[in-house]
Write a protein that holds these residues in place. Sequence first.
Motif: not given
Length: 83
Positions: A22-35
Amino acid sequence: MLQEILSLFRQSNGIPLSASVVARQLGLETAVVEQLLHTLVQRGRLTLVDEGCTGCTVCPLKKICAGAPTITQRGYALVDSKQ
């Protein structure tokens, strides 16, 4: 952003996605996506699954996925695909 995440899960056709995918698809940090995923789990929109994916050969996201989640990774899935 939560709606964008839910849209990715709808496109996965019931196949669990990991936070890293999900993080890769949205261009976000994994830690942010986990939250964000945790928030969606708390709201009852996603569920945590431990079995991971069933393999790339049958996955409709094969073209955009880096091969995760594997069987040992934690994944998330929509609670109800009609949402």
